[in-house]
Design a protein around this motif. Sequence first.
Motif, PDB file in Angstrom:
ATOM      1  N   ARG A   1      40.062  10.509 -16.513  1.00 30.98           N
ATOM      2  CA  ARG A   1      39.290   9.931 -15.407  1.00 30.98           C
ATOM      3  C   ARG A   1      39.654   8.473 -15.235  1.00 30.98           C
ATOM      4  NH1 ARG A   1      34.913  12.742 -17.589  1.00 30.98           N
ATOM      5  NH2 ARG A   1      34.050  10.797 -18.422  1.00 30.98           N
TER       6      ARG A   1
ATOM      7  N   LYS B   1      38.136   5.146 -13.214  1.00 32.07           N
ATOM      8  CA  LYS B   1      36.962   4.643 -12.479  1.00 32.07           C
ATOM      9  C   LYS B   1      35.989   5.789 -12.182  1.00 32.07           C
ATOM     10  CE  LYS B   1      38.897   0.558 -10.319  1.00 32.07           C
ATOM     11  NZ  LYS B   1      40.053   0.286  -9.465  1.00 32.07           N
ATOM     12  N   GLY B   2      35.843   6.664 -13.133  1.00 34.96           N
ATOM     13  CA  GLY B   2      34.874   7.748 -12.986  1.00 34.96           C
ATOM     14  C   GLY B   2      35.389   8.945 -12.211  1.00 34.96           C
ATOM     15  N   ARG B   3      36.564   8.826 -11.562  1.00 30.29           N
ATOM     16  CA  ARG B   3      37.074   9.943 -10.767  1.00 30.29           C
ATOM     17  C   ARG B   3      37.985  10.800 -11.652  1.00 30.29           C
ATOM     18  NH1 ARG B   3      41.404  10.890  -7.126  1.00 30.29           N
ATOM     19  NH2 ARG B   3      42.375   8.898  -7.616  1.00 30.29           N
ATOM     20  N   ASP B   4      37.762  12.107 -11.608  1.00 28.31           N
ATOM     21  CA  ASP B   4      38.577  13.012 -12.420  1.00 28.31           C
ATOM     22  C   ASP B   4      39.936  13.211 -11.743  1.00 28.31           C
ATOM     23  OD1 ASP B   4      39.770  15.098 -13.779  1.00 28.31           O
ATOM     24  OD2 ASP B   4      37.860  16.102 -14.182  1.00 28.31           O
ATOM     25  N   ILE B   5      41.012  12.805 -12.414  1.00 27.84           N
ATOM     26  CA  ILE B   5      42.345  12.935 -11.817  1.00 27.84           C
ATOM     27  C   ILE B   5      43.189  13.960 -12.575  1.00 27.84           C
ATOM     28  CG2 ILE B   5      42.374  10.577 -10.920  1.00 27.84           C
ATOM     29  CD1 ILE B   5      44.333   9.974 -13.317  1.00 27.84           C
TER      30      ILE B   5
ATOM     31  N   ARG C   1      48.216   9.433  -8.558  1.00 29.45           N
ATOM     32  CA  ARG C   1      47.361   8.842  -9.588  1.00 29.45           C
ATOM     33  C   ARG C   1      47.458   7.326  -9.503  1.00 29.45           C
ATOM     34  NH1 ARG C   1      47.230  12.846 -14.700  1.00 29.45           N
ATOM     35  NH2 ARG C   1      47.349  14.755 -13.490  1.00 29.45           N
TER      36      ARG C   1
ATOM     37  N   ASP D   1      45.448  15.903 -10.370  1.00 33.93           N
ATOM     38  CA  ASP D   1      46.190  15.230  -9.293  1.00 33.93           C
ATOM     39  C   ASP D   1      47.690  15.219  -9.574  1.00 33.93           C
ATOM     40  OD1 ASP D   1      43.741  14.783  -8.299  1.00 33.93           O
ATOM     41  OD2 ASP D   1      43.835  12.586  -8.323  1.00 33.93           O
TER      42      ASP D   1
ATOM     43  N   SER E   1      39.818  16.043 -19.979  1.00 31.16           N
ATOM     44  CA  SER E   1      40.011  15.442 -18.659  1.00 31.16           C
ATOM     45  C   SER E   1      40.524  14.011 -18.760  1.00 31.16           C
ATOM     46  CB  SER E   1      38.699  15.477 -17.876  1.00 31.16           C
ATOM     47  OG  SER E   1      37.760  14.654 -18.535  1.00 31.16           O
TER      48      SER E   1
END
Lengths: 506, 230
Positions: B57, B59-63, B71, B66, B55
């Motif tokens: 990520r 800032k902790g968000r899984d992109i 992004r 996307d 994965s």
Amino acid sequence: MAAAALVVAAILAAFAGVLSRAEIAGGLSTSDWAAIRFTILQALLSAAISVVLAVPVARALARRRFPGRGLVVTLLGAPFILPVIVAVLGLLVVFGRSGWVNAGLDLLGLPGLSIYGLHGVVLAHVFFNLPLATRLLLQAWQSVPSERFRLVAQLDLAPRALFRAVEWPLLKQVVPGVFALIFVICLTSFAVALTLGGGPRATTIELAIYQAFRFDFDLGRAAMLSLLQLVLAGGAAVLALGLLPSVSPDAGLDRPLQRWDARGGTQRFADGVSILLALLFLLGPILAVVLRGVAGLAQVPASVWQAAATSLWVAMLSVALLMALALPMAGWIAGRGRGRVEAIGLLGLSASPLMIGTGWFILINPWADPQALALPVTALVNAMMALPFALRSLVPGIRDVLRDYGRLAATLGLSGWALWRWLILPRLRPRLGFAAGLAAALSVGDLGVIALFADPDRATLPLQMYRLMGAYRMEAAAGAALILLSLALLVFWVFDRGGRWHHAGT
Amino acid sequence: MLELEELLIRLGTFELRATMALREGRRYAVIGPSGAGKSSLLNAICGFLPVAGGSVRVKGRDITADPPGQRPMTMLFQDNNLFPHLTLRQNVGLGLRPNLRLTAEDEELVAAALARVQLGDHAEKLPAALSGGQQSRAALARVLVQARPWVLLDEPFAALGPALRAEMLDLVENLVAETGAGLLMITHSPEDVRRIAEEAIFVADGRAEAPMSAADLLNDPPPALRVYLG
């Protein structure tokens, strides 16, 4: 996607219309069989002669560099936008009963030629397809890597050896496809058969549809013949699909290869003669139209100018329809892998305008007066005829744009309408202009569906010109031909120029 | 933080794995032999290459799934960073609004960005009317208005001469300092690494190593890098 569905629906509707009325039970009469035989025979002869004559011309153009070569190659593309009926008139002036060639033969005390019947139909088809065949062969010749010719020069191969080593394998590869393409095109030819054919011995299926429709108003028979045409031309196209070469009228052929062979005097002479004869054959009829037309302009009736305005209107509508169909389809096709989908566009080449016209006539007839819709229907059929050429040009264009700028567009979040508005349409402008010009010229010069639908008050310029010819008002017809020729060239030029105007950064 | 976790890129038989955490506001160089997968790594982070596993990520968000445009990053490619049929103003404007409907405020931002890269007088010109260096600066102006937390460079200045390239790198360094963005740039040249990067990521043998101090890495290279540097 929706556009593709629309095209398919339009053809299917026509097909359904034809099916609903086709009287198959009656079987084929002797005259139907004669039409089938003649259609196949003239297409075979036209394709064979065009290809055989094209080989020396293409070879000469491939290995000679001379001033004006680019112009000659451009001229080979001209029949794409030359109205058929104009060319027929030109051929009549040159080869007709009291034409230039017969006048010459008469002086020499030789018997004259007749341009009507099989000769004339094949002659006109060769006139249109010799340039096409030459372009396709030239394209193949120029795809031979120049290293191979360098090797040929190093080994100092004799012409025979060169033929066996390079040219024969090349011809074996491309000639079947070129032959098949011209054969398929000639199967559905209408205007040539209408003007130069006719009679029990020189009627194509396309012409038979017209006659059943127009003279006998026998819709059942017209529908049955349409079905026959669909099976024959469609079948031939499907069989030839693997063979058909890609037809791109805008391929860059003006780049001559450096060649070191064929420096001998005889070869130079033969090449010169080939090119000269081809030019004479192509330019003669066009020149004849211009000469006769200038003399005939004074006799042109007002109805011709009115018809010219009508033709222009139909052409503009046709271009608008083409764009509405071609752009979404091209975008959709470009988005998927190469292969089958593109080939389907070529099937359009085999679509018979009169079959579609007959089908729609049958469908429209119960609801509205088909003659009132003659012009919009003509515009739509013209747009569909231009569709394969437009897709050939637009699909690779969109692929190039997405390859070069797709990632940049994606980082910027360009999508949907913004992607078309700011990236695809501007980058595609030269190709759009070219496709629109081609469609406009084809539509202006088309004598097909309009002949089925039109009433005496509604005529496009080609139809009006045909009516003048039918009334033996040849001077006025020549004047109309000149106007038609100028109009076709003008609309093509305006669109093509418009596409390239101020086009930045290529 | 830009985190790659067990990221796996597979192209035919080629595989590249990467696990690392990168901090915003820092400048990272990506070095390694040709064909090692430097471009593939950046393309995968940016969303142009589908990843086979792991994965990405921010800032902790899984992109990881996307689309590229959504992004929090922007990338400059080796070429085609500007649309040749649009003016500089339009090219930069697209960085703010993909539909190019610019408000008065947006127009000011675009003008300021162009002025910042000394192209204020060239706003209505097409890219073809500019020199290579000016084109690069115009692309940087667009990066500036995009103001994404990460800027990725896939050797966009490779075609420029050494002096011009150094000038561009200095400009990039200033720009990311102004926006506080993190920088991830591919390079072939140890001088570039010393000039601009604080840390370096070495890519070779199917692995992208976690970043190390650029100075340490160059002064005491591991064996594989030593072979590459020669």
